[in-house]
Write an enzyme that holds these catalytic residues in place. Structure first.
Site, mmCIF file in Angstrom:
data_model
loop_
_atom_site.group_PDB
_atom_site.id
_atom_site.type_symbol
_atom_site.label_atom_id
_atom_site.label_comp_id
_atom_site.label_asym_id
_atom_site.label_seq_id
_atom_site.Cartn_x
_atom_site.Cartn_y
_atom_site.Cartn_z
ATOM 1 N N TYR A 188 44.164 -3.586 6.503
ATOM 2 C CA TYR A 188 44.194 -3.097 5.119
ATOM 3 C C TYR A 188 45.546 -2.480 4.739
ATOM 4 O O TYR A 188 45.618 -1.702 3.790
ATOM 5 C CB TYR A 188 43.059 -2.100 4.884
ATOM 6 C CG TYR A 188 41.711 -2.764 4.671
ATOM 7 C CD1 TYR A 188 41.436 -3.467 3.493
ATOM 8 C CD2 TYR A 188 40.705 -2.689 5.627
ATOM 9 C CE1 TYR A 188 40.213 -4.080 3.288
ATOM 10 C CE2 TYR A 188 39.462 -3.301 5.422
ATOM 11 C CZ TYR A 188 39.228 -3.990 4.243
ATOM 12 O OH TYR A 188 38.012 -4.598 4.025
ATOM 13 N N PHE B 99 42.281 6.037 -1.222
ATOM 14 C CA PHE B 99 41.095 5.833 -0.389
ATOM 15 C C PHE B 99 41.413 5.182 0.964
ATOM 16 O O PHE B 99 40.503 4.871 1.729
ATOM 17 C CB PHE B 99 40.053 4.987 -1.139
ATOM 18 C CG PHE B 99 40.574 3.658 -1.631
ATOM 19 C CD1 PHE B 99 40.634 2.554 -0.782
ATOM 20 C CD2 PHE B 99 41.012 3.515 -2.941
ATOM 21 C CE1 PHE B 99 41.130 1.331 -1.219
ATOM 22 C CE2 PHE B 99 41.516 2.284 -3.388
ATOM 23 C CZ PHE B 99 41.560 1.198 -2.528
ATOM 24 N N ARG C 12 34.310 -14.979 -4.027
ATOM 25 C CA ARG C 12 34.437 -13.711 -4.769
ATOM 26 C C ARG C 12 33.313 -13.614 -5.808
ATOM 27 O O ARG C 12 32.794 -12.534 -6.063
ATOM 28 C CB ARG C 12 35.811 -13.609 -5.446
ATOM 29 C CG ARG C 12 36.993 -13.503 -4.497
ATOM 30 C CD ARG C 12 37.130 -12.172 -3.805
ATOM 31 N NE ARG C 12 37.290 -11.048 -4.688
ATOM 32 C CZ ARG C 12 37.784 -9.862 -4.302
ATOM 33 N NH1 ARG C 12 38.185 -9.659 -3.050
ATOM 34 N NH2 ARG C 12 37.873 -8.872 -5.145
ATOM 35 N N THR D 57 33.897 -5.114 -6.776
ATOM 36 C CA THR D 57 34.132 -4.141 -5.699
ATOM 37 C C THR D 57 33.086 -3.025 -5.715
ATOM 38 O O THR D 57 32.562 -2.641 -4.672
ATOM 39 C CB THR D 57 35.550 -3.530 -5.852
ATOM 40 O OG1 THR D 57 36.498 -4.595 -5.922
ATOM 41 C CG2 THR D 57 35.886 -2.622 -4.689
ATOM 42 N N ARG E 238 27.053 -7.800 -3.154
ATOM 43 C CA ARG E 238 27.310 -6.363 -3.294
ATOM 44 C C ARG E 238 26.250 -5.678 -4.146
ATOM 45 O O ARG E 238 25.876 -4.533 -3.872
ATOM 46 C CB ARG E 238 28.717 -6.141 -3.839
ATOM 47 C CG ARG E 238 29.776 -6.348 -2.745
ATOM 48 C CD ARG E 238 31.170 -6.423 -3.303
ATOM 49 N NE ARG E 238 32.191 -6.255 -2.275
ATOM 50 C CZ ARG E 238 33.486 -6.467 -2.483
ATOM 51 N NH1 ARG E 238 33.910 -6.861 -3.678
ATOM 52 N NH2 ARG E 238 34.359 -6.295 -1.506
ATOM 53 N N ASN F 71 30.595 -1.284 0.495
ATOM 54 C CA ASN F 71 30.146 -2.345 -0.413
ATOM 55 C C ASN F 71 29.758 -3.649 0.306
ATOM 56 O O ASN F 71 29.834 -4.731 -0.265
ATOM 57 C CB ASN F 71 31.185 -2.578 -1.515
ATOM 58 C CG ASN F 71 32.542 -2.986 -0.974
ATOM 59 O OD1 ASN F 71 32.697 -3.214 0.230
ATOM 60 N ND2 ASN F 71 33.525 -3.099 -1.838
ATOM 61 N N HIS G 185 33.445 -8.111 2.615
ATOM 62 C CA HIS G 185 34.824 -8.381 2.203
ATOM 63 C C HIS G 185 34.962 -9.865 1.884
ATOM 64 O O HIS G 185 34.345 -10.700 2.550
ATOM 65 C CB HIS G 185 35.786 -8.037 3.353
ATOM 66 C CG HIS G 185 37.181 -8.541 3.152
ATOM 67 N ND1 HIS G 185 38.101 -7.881 2.368
ATOM 68 C CD2 HIS G 185 37.802 -9.669 3.593
ATOM 69 C CE1 HIS G 185 39.232 -8.575 2.348
ATOM 70 N NE2 HIS G 185 39.080 -9.665 3.092
ATOM 71 N N GLU H 203 44.322 -13.408 6.870
ATOM 72 C CA GLU H 203 43.204 -12.615 7.409
ATOM 73 C C GLU H 203 42.431 -13.406 8.466
ATOM 74 O O GLU H 203 41.975 -12.836 9.458
ATOM 75 C CB GLU H 203 42.279 -12.192 6.266
ATOM 76 C CG GLU H 203 42.968 -11.222 5.314
ATOM 77 C CD GLU H 203 42.175 -10.955 4.033
ATOM 78 O OE1 GLU H 203 41.053 -11.502 3.880
ATOM 79 O OE2 GLU H 203 42.691 -10.213 3.183
HETATM 80 P P1 DAT Z 1 37.838 -5.849 -2.889
HETATM 81 O O1 DAT Z 1 37.194 -5.565 -1.550
HETATM 82 O O2 DAT Z 1 36.819 -6.128 -3.952
HETATM 83 O O3 DAT Z 1 38.895 -6.925 -2.804
HETATM 84 P P2 DAT Z 1 40.011 -3.940 -3.054
HETATM 85 O O4 DAT Z 1 40.845 -4.970 -2.364
HETATM 86 O O5 DAT Z 1 40.529 -3.339 -4.322
HETATM 87 O O6 DAT Z 1 38.547 -4.500 -3.354
HETATM 88 O O7 DAT Z 1 39.723 -2.726 -2.055
HETATM 89 C C1 DAT Z 1 39.460 -2.970 -0.680
HETATM 90 C C2 DAT Z 1 38.320 -2.095 -0.251
HETATM 91 O O8 DAT Z 1 38.690 -0.730 -0.372
HETATM 92 C C3 DAT Z 1 37.051 -2.222 -1.107
HETATM 93 O O9 DAT Z 1 36.239 -3.297 -0.711
HETATM 94 C C4 DAT Z 1 36.384 -0.904 -0.876
HETATM 95 C C5 DAT Z 1 37.559 0.057 -0.769
HETATM 96 N N1 DAT Z 1 37.834 0.680 -2.077
HETATM 97 C C6 DAT Z 1 38.393 0.096 -3.157
HETATM 98 N N2 DAT Z 1 38.480 0.946 -4.194
HETATM 99 C C7 DAT Z 1 37.955 2.106 -3.754
HETATM 100 C C8 DAT Z 1 37.747 3.397 -4.348
HETATM 101 N N3 DAT Z 1 38.113 3.643 -5.617
HETATM 102 N N4 DAT Z 1 37.161 4.359 -3.584
HETATM 103 C C9 DAT Z 1 36.805 4.116 -2.299
HETATM 104 N N5 DAT Z 1 36.977 2.930 -1.673
HETATM 105 C C10 DAT Z 1 37.539 1.944 -2.392
HETATM 106 MG MG MG Z 2 40.717 -6.980 -1.835
#
Ligand code: DAT
Ligand code: MG
Length: 139
Positions: free
Chosen positions: A51, A59, A87, A93, A104, A114, A117, A128
């Site tokens: 990540y 976060f 997706r 998310t 989700r 959630n 991934h 990945e």
């Molecule tokens: P996604 O998993 O939908 O691609 P992302 O790439 O923006 O979302 O974020 C990666 C992960 O990080 C997501 O699955 C959960 C966590 N995350 C994202 N936004 C968050 C937030 N506002 N508070 C806590 N965790 C968060």
């Molecule tokens: Mg993402």
């Protein structure tokens, strides 16, 4: 041309809750073929590396701690238009904002926990996938 492969992880909350089977059934019923799959556990270092793109986000620490908190299922999936269609199958998310019937919406409990991934581009799907699978055999 859109790619035919994506990468997923069933996250610790969903594995712990016993929802892996139901989620894999949804994935297969949506037309994805499992190309590679394993149950594994990420160390905090590995989760942080996976990540790294989010390391400036507030976060990040919580995300790394959560993703290394228990077993996950990592998989490479194949289908036409895989990244975009996957997706759609997993939903937004934040589970509270995810379309009804998405993974989700059904199995996520909070924006952090959630359930699943899904890679967000062909390039990230490839990156990945090779992060988790040194070698993907072609069946
Ligand atoms: P996604 O998993 O939908 O691609 P992302 O790439 O923006 O979302 O974020 C990666 C992960 O990080 C997501 O699955 C959960 C966590 N995350 C994202 N936004 C968050 C937030 N506002 N508070 C806590 N965790 C968060
Ligand atoms: Mg993402």
């Amino acid at each position: 041309m859109s790619g035919t492969r994506t990468f997923t992880m069933i996250k610790p909350d969903a594995v712990k809750a016993g929802n892996s089977g139901a989620i894999l059934k949804m994935i297969e019923e949506a037309g994805f073929r499992i190309v590679a799959m394993k149950l594994t556990k990420l160390s905090p270092e590995k989760a942080g590396e996976f990540y790294a793109v989010h390391k400036e986000r507030p976060f990040y620490g919580e995300l790394v701690e959560y993703m290394s908190s228990g077993p996950i299922i990592a998989a490479i999936l194949e289908k036409d238009n895989a990244v975009e269609d996957f997706r759609k199958l997993i939903g937004a998310t934040n589970p509270a904002e995810a379309e009804p019937g998405t993974v989700r919406a059904l199995y996520g409990t909070s924006i952090g926990e959630n359930a699943i991934h899904g890679a967000d581009s062909d390039e990230n799907a490839a990156r990945e996938g090779s992060f988790h699978f040194a070698q993907v055999e072609m069946f």
